[in-house]
Design a protein around this motif. Structure first.
Motif, PDB file in Angstrom:
ATOM      1  N   ILE A   1      55.768  38.489  37.669  1.00 49.68           N
ATOM      2  CA  ILE A   1      54.605  37.607  37.723  1.00 49.68           C
ATOM      3  C   ILE A   1      54.769  36.636  36.556  1.00 49.68           C
ATOM      4  O   ILE A   1      54.679  37.031  35.396  1.00 49.68           O
ATOM      5  CB  ILE A   1      53.290  38.398  37.601  1.00 49.68           C
ATOM      6  CG1 ILE A   1      53.231  39.498  38.663  1.00 49.68           C
ATOM      7  CG2 ILE A   1      52.086  37.452  37.720  1.00 49.68           C
ATOM      8  CD1 ILE A   1      52.147  40.531  38.419  1.00 49.68           C
TER       9      ILE A   1
ATOM     10  N   GLN B   1      46.197  35.347  39.230  1.00 52.73           N
ATOM     11  CA  GLN B   1      46.974  35.911  40.330  1.00 52.73           C
ATOM     12  C   GLN B   1      46.854  37.424  40.252  1.00 52.73           C
ATOM     13  O   GLN B   1      47.149  38.014  39.216  1.00 52.73           O
ATOM     14  CB  GLN B   1      48.436  35.478  40.188  1.00 52.73           C
ATOM     15  CG  GLN B   1      49.302  35.724  41.384  1.00 52.73           C
ATOM     16  CD  GLN B   1      49.096  34.708  42.470  1.00 52.73           C
ATOM     17  OE1 GLN B   1      48.209  34.878  43.285  1.00 52.73           O
ATOM     18  NE2 GLN B   1      49.897  33.671  42.497  1.00 52.73           N
TER      19      GLN B   1
ATOM     20  N   VAL C   1      54.690  34.604  41.694  1.00 48.67           N
ATOM     21  CA  VAL C   1      55.115  35.985  41.865  1.00 48.67           C
ATOM     22  C   VAL C   1      56.401  35.962  42.680  1.00 48.67           C
ATOM     23  O   VAL C   1      56.466  35.338  43.733  1.00 48.67           O
ATOM     24  CB  VAL C   1      54.048  36.825  42.604  1.00 48.67           C
ATOM     25  CG1 VAL C   1      54.556  38.239  42.849  1.00 48.67           C
ATOM     26  CG2 VAL C   1      52.745  36.825  41.849  1.00 48.67           C
TER      27      VAL C   1
ATOM     28  N   THR D   1      48.133  43.865  37.698  1.00 48.53           N
ATOM     29  CA  THR D   1      47.455  42.841  36.904  1.00 48.53           C
ATOM     30  C   THR D   1      46.045  43.277  36.545  1.00 48.53           C
ATOM     31  O   THR D   1      45.443  44.086  37.247  1.00 48.53           O
ATOM     32  CB  THR D   1      47.376  41.526  37.697  1.00 48.53           C
ATOM     33  OG1 THR D   1      46.797  41.801  38.978  1.00 48.53           O
ATOM     34  CG2 THR D   1      48.750  40.914  37.883  1.00 48.53           C
TER      35      THR D   1
ATOM     36  N   VAL E   1      48.062  41.094  41.682  1.00 50.80           N
ATOM     37  CA  VAL E   1      49.186  41.693  42.399  1.00 50.80           C
ATOM     38  C   VAL E   1      49.042  43.209  42.376  1.00 50.80           C
ATOM     39  O   VAL E   1      48.802  43.802  41.329  1.00 50.80           O
ATOM     40  CB  VAL E   1      50.536  41.284  41.766  1.00 50.80           C
ATOM     41  CG1 VAL E   1      51.699  41.917  42.521  1.00 50.80           C
ATOM     42  CG2 VAL E   1      50.673  39.765  41.734  1.00 50.80           C
TER      43      VAL E   1
ATOM     44  N   SER F   1      50.629  30.138  38.444  1.00 47.86           N
ATOM     45  CA  SER F   1      51.429  31.346  38.259  1.00 47.86           C
ATOM     46  C   SER F   1      52.247  31.576  39.529  1.00 47.86           C
ATOM     47  O   SER F   1      51.899  31.098  40.605  1.00 47.86           O
ATOM     48  CB  SER F   1      50.542  32.551  37.950  1.00 47.86           C
ATOM     49  OG  SER F   1      49.640  32.794  38.998  1.00 47.86           O
TER      50      SER F   1
END
Length: 132
Positions: A99, A36, A67, A30, A38, A65
């Motif tokens: 995601i 979020q 995941v 990301t 990741v 969001s």
């Protein structure tokens, strides 16, 4: 390795196919402006991650969001517009990560599936989710 799932120039999700397992070191999927973050980390024995704290800071987040990390099996992700119209589907399998950033979504298990779901909290199913 990272597939941007878009509709009308808007990113709905990121799918990270299982090829990330070959990477070494710290690999963020990301960018810094997403709510979020990741990453996949792969270090050799003896590697040290310096002790650290995360600063307390007020952040405004308007979307929830999610995941999903697929541990085993496979599932189909159906994407929907904010007007609840079906758009398209994508298939995830073992070690894939998705995601989910915006819009509607649903899932169908295609092969017995174990997965981990991560999302922001606090979370109130009555206030934060609309089923259709």
């Amino acid at each position: 390795m990272i597939k941007n799932i878009t509709y009308k120039k808007k990113t709905l999700a990121l799918i990270i196919k299982n090829k990330y397992l070959k990477k070494r070191g710290i690999n963020f999927f990301t960018n810094n402006n997403l709510s979020q973050q990741v990453a996949y980390l792969n270090h050799k024995k003896g590697h040290i991650i310096q002790p650290h704290l995360h600063k307390r800071r007020l952040k405004k987040i308007y979307d929830t969001s999610e995941v999903l990390i697929i541990l085993d099996g496979s599932l189909k992700v159906d994407f929907y517009s904010n007007k609840k119209k079906y758009l398209f589907s994508k298939i995830l399998s073992k070690n894939d990560i998705i995601i989910l950033l915006t819009s509607g979504h649903g899932f169908k298990i295609l092969k017995n599936c174990k997965f981990i779901e991560i999302k922001q909290g606090p979370y109130d199913v009555k206030k934060d989710k609309i089923k259709f």
